[in-house]
Design an enzyme around this catalytic site. Structure first.
Site, mmCIF file in Angstrom:
data_model
loop_
_atom_site.group_PDB
_atom_site.id
_atom_site.type_symbol
_atom_site.label_atom_id
_atom_site.label_comp_id
_atom_site.label_asym_id
_atom_site.label_seq_id
_atom_site.Cartn_x
_atom_site.Cartn_y
_atom_site.Cartn_z
ATOM 1 N N ARG A 1 38.146 -27.558 -7.039
ATOM 2 C CA ARG A 1 38.632 -27.699 -8.263
ATOM 3 C C ARG A 1 37.360 -27.036 -8.942
ATOM 4 O O ARG A 1 36.023 -26.965 -8.816
ATOM 5 C CB ARG A 1 37.930 -29.437 -8.588
ATOM 6 C CG ARG A 1 39.784 -29.974 -8.586
ATOM 7 C CD ARG A 1 40.890 -29.264 -9.089
ATOM 8 N NE ARG A 1 41.722 -30.346 -8.858
ATOM 9 C CZ ARG A 1 43.340 -30.131 -8.332
ATOM 10 N NH1 ARG A 1 42.793 -28.937 -7.687
ATOM 11 N NH2 ARG A 1 43.927 -30.738 -8.067
ATOM 12 N N HIS B 1 44.703 -20.044 -9.631
ATOM 13 C CA HIS B 1 44.924 -21.707 -8.995
ATOM 14 C C HIS B 1 46.394 -21.737 -8.134
ATOM 15 O O HIS B 1 47.602 -22.475 -8.582
ATOM 16 C CB HIS B 1 44.957 -22.371 -9.824
ATOM 17 C CG HIS B 1 44.905 -23.719 -9.548
ATOM 18 N ND1 HIS B 1 43.906 -24.954 -10.255
ATOM 19 C CD2 HIS B 1 44.874 -24.903 -8.013
ATOM 20 C CE1 HIS B 1 44.452 -26.161 -9.770
ATOM 21 N NE2 HIS B 1 44.582 -25.925 -8.453
HETATM 22 P P1 NAP Z 1 41.727 -35.865 1.211
HETATM 23 O O1 NAP Z 1 43.023 -36.024 2.322
HETATM 24 O O2 NAP Z 1 41.331 -37.056 -0.011
HETATM 25 O O3 NAP Z 1 40.297 -35.988 1.692
HETATM 26 C C1 NAP Z 1 39.218 -35.865 0.671
HETATM 27 C C2 NAP Z 1 37.726 -35.088 1.527
HETATM 28 O O4 NAP Z 1 36.772 -35.033 0.992
HETATM 29 C C3 NAP Z 1 38.038 -36.590 2.739
HETATM 30 O O5 NAP Z 1 37.147 -36.578 4.149
HETATM 31 C C4 NAP Z 1 36.489 -37.715 1.756
HETATM 32 O O6 NAP Z 1 35.628 -37.928 2.925
HETATM 33 C C5 NAP Z 1 35.429 -36.304 1.435
HETATM 34 N N1 NAP Z 1 34.931 -36.561 0.664
HETATM 35 C C6 NAP Z 1 35.197 -37.136 -0.370
HETATM 36 N N2 NAP Z 1 33.893 -37.375 -1.334
HETATM 37 C C7 NAP Z 1 33.083 -37.474 -0.613
HETATM 38 C C8 NAP Z 1 31.680 -37.637 -0.477
HETATM 39 N N3 NAP Z 1 31.415 -38.046 -1.808
HETATM 40 N N4 NAP Z 1 30.921 -37.390 0.061
HETATM 41 C C9 NAP Z 1 31.391 -36.131 0.949
HETATM 42 N N5 NAP Z 1 32.722 -36.027 1.551
HETATM 43 C C10 NAP Z 1 33.328 -36.649 0.420
HETATM 44 O O7 NAP Z 1 41.912 -34.337 -0.028
HETATM 45 P P2 NAP Z 1 43.057 -33.371 0.735
HETATM 46 O O8 NAP Z 1 44.211 -33.795 0.513
HETATM 47 O O9 NAP Z 1 42.358 -32.319 1.634
HETATM 48 O O10 NAP Z 1 41.900 -32.791 -1.245
HETATM 49 C C11 NAP Z 1 41.292 -31.735 -1.299
HETATM 50 C C12 NAP Z 1 41.193 -31.348 -2.784
HETATM 51 O O11 NAP Z 1 41.959 -30.033 -2.529
HETATM 52 C C13 NAP Z 1 42.161 -32.365 -3.794
HETATM 53 O O12 NAP Z 1 41.564 -33.591 -3.813
HETATM 54 C C14 NAP Z 1 42.643 -30.683 -4.899
HETATM 55 O O13 NAP Z 1 41.257 -31.202 -5.943
HETATM 56 C C15 NAP Z 1 41.937 -29.354 -3.569
HETATM 57 N N6 NAP Z 1 43.407 -29.131 -3.540
HETATM 58 C C16 NAP Z 1 42.652 -27.815 -4.230
HETATM 59 C C17 NAP Z 1 44.683 -26.690 -4.650
HETATM 60 C C18 NAP Z 1 44.010 -25.618 -4.622
HETATM 61 O O14 NAP Z 1 46.177 -24.736 -4.747
HETATM 62 N N7 NAP Z 1 43.497 -24.631 -5.060
HETATM 63 C C19 NAP Z 1 45.619 -27.309 -3.425
HETATM 64 C C20 NAP Z 1 45.907 -28.588 -3.233
HETATM 65 C C21 NAP Z 1 43.997 -29.592 -3.140
HETATM 66 P P3 NAP Z 1 36.100 -39.376 3.727
HETATM 67 O O15 NAP Z 1 36.952 -38.921 5.059
HETATM 68 O O16 NAP Z 1 35.118 -40.421 4.129
HETATM 69 O O17 NAP Z 1 37.004 -40.209 2.687
#
Ligand code: NAP
Length: 294
Positions: free
Chosen positions: A209, A257
């Protein structure tokens, strides 16, 4: 909509704002609705996000907190995000960003090549997206390390957690990829202190983000030459304003994005599964933990 209707033939689907009886709606499918848009729906049993990140939804103080909120974990989006990460890492690794600059100057100058095994890619976030990208980077021969909130063990990935773990990951990461959700803990995490810990010549890939990044800190790190290049897909203000310095900065490659768009052909089945779970009285998949904010 045709993809949804095909997988949910028995459901009545209305498109906001053309909804005759809000009280009759029990599942809301939402991307980024205006604040307060869900208020009239008093009998919701599930709010299903059509995006993977839910920070925008959670920022709406009127979001009904008692209704389960599911985010979208779409196989098409996972594949798209890993392709984007690979494209950026390879652009940096194969020095295409430098050859593009040389081309603009009509300059023929081969640069020394590195092997993938000479490089380490650091992933901030080892969730759905981070784990998929990690496996694909490792398959190409890159060293891969990753950082998560809770400690993990993943084959082929050096895993870190906590503040010390973040520092250790940064020190190793020739390419740093942000795949974190936006929470109060992760806002502004891509800042001067983090950049200073990266090796000289590192690149930043922000596909999380926009608010993960402190924009002026990035410009300083690029202008000093410490960072070689930045690949940015997300921005604090979207669309990126026409007068923003990122547009013309030679050290930045930006995309609007689009790192991973919701892919109706694969997402529809995931959404249908959750609607069917609601109908059967089962817990929906991919529920957001409101306490941790993702
Ligand atoms: P997810 O499955 O919820 O995974 C999030 C990861 O971040 C997990 O490994 C989590 O740790 C870690 N995390 C969260 N808070 C943390 C902290 N304070 N310190 C260290 N690690 C932390 O999410 P996802 O599906 O992979 O997606 C991630 C993000 O990508 C989304 O939230 C979104 O913002 C972004 N995204 C962007 C696009 C784009 O087109 N640019 C598209 C889709 C998504 P744990 O494993 O310990 O919970």
């Amino acid at each position: 909509m045709p993809a949804l209707r095909a997988v949910l033939p028995g459901e009545r689907i209305h498109v906001w704002p053309d909804i005759p009886d809000p009280a009759a709606i029990d599942v809301a499918l939402v991307a980024q609705p205006p604040a307060g848009a869900l208020r009239p729906f008093a009998n919701l049993r599930l709010i299903q996000s059509l995006w993977m990140g839910v920070d925008g939804l959670l920022a709406d103080a009127t979001l009904p907190r008692g209704v389960p909120l599911a985010r979208l974990v779409d196989p098409g989006m996972l594949a798209a995000m890993s392709e984007t990460v690979l494209a950026c890492v390879l652009d940096w690794h194969r020095k295409h960003y430098r050859y593009r600059a040389q081309q603009r100057e009509r300059r023929w100058r081969p640069l020394r090549q590195a092997l993938a095994s000479d490089r380490t890619v650091g992933l901030l976030g080892l969730g759905e997206l981070g784990r998929d990208a990690a496996a694909k980077l490792a398959a190409l021969g890159f060293g891969v390390c990753g950082w998560s909130r809770r400690p993990k063990a993943l084959a082929g990935v050096e895993c870190f957690a906590g503040e010390d773990g973040l520092r250790a990951l940064l020190a190793r990461s020739g390419a740093l990829v942000c795949l974190l959700p936006l929470t109060e803990q992760t806002r502004g995490i891509l800042n001067t202190e983090a950049f200073a810990r990266l090796p000289e010549g590192a690149c930043l890939i922000n596909v999380g983000r926009g608010a993960h990044l402190v924009e002026r800190d990035l410009i300083a790190a690029l202008d000093s030459g410490h960072l070689a290049h930045a690949y940015l897909d997300v921005f604090a203000t979207e669309p990126l304003p026409a007068d923003h310095p990122f547009w013309a900065h030679p050290g930045i490659t930006l995309t609007p994005h689009v790192a991973a768009l919701t892919e109706p052909r694969t997402a529809a089945a995931v959404v249908a599964e959750n609607v069917q779970r609601v109908r059967r009285g089962q817990t929906a998949r991919d529920l957001v933990d409101l306490a941790s904010g993702y």
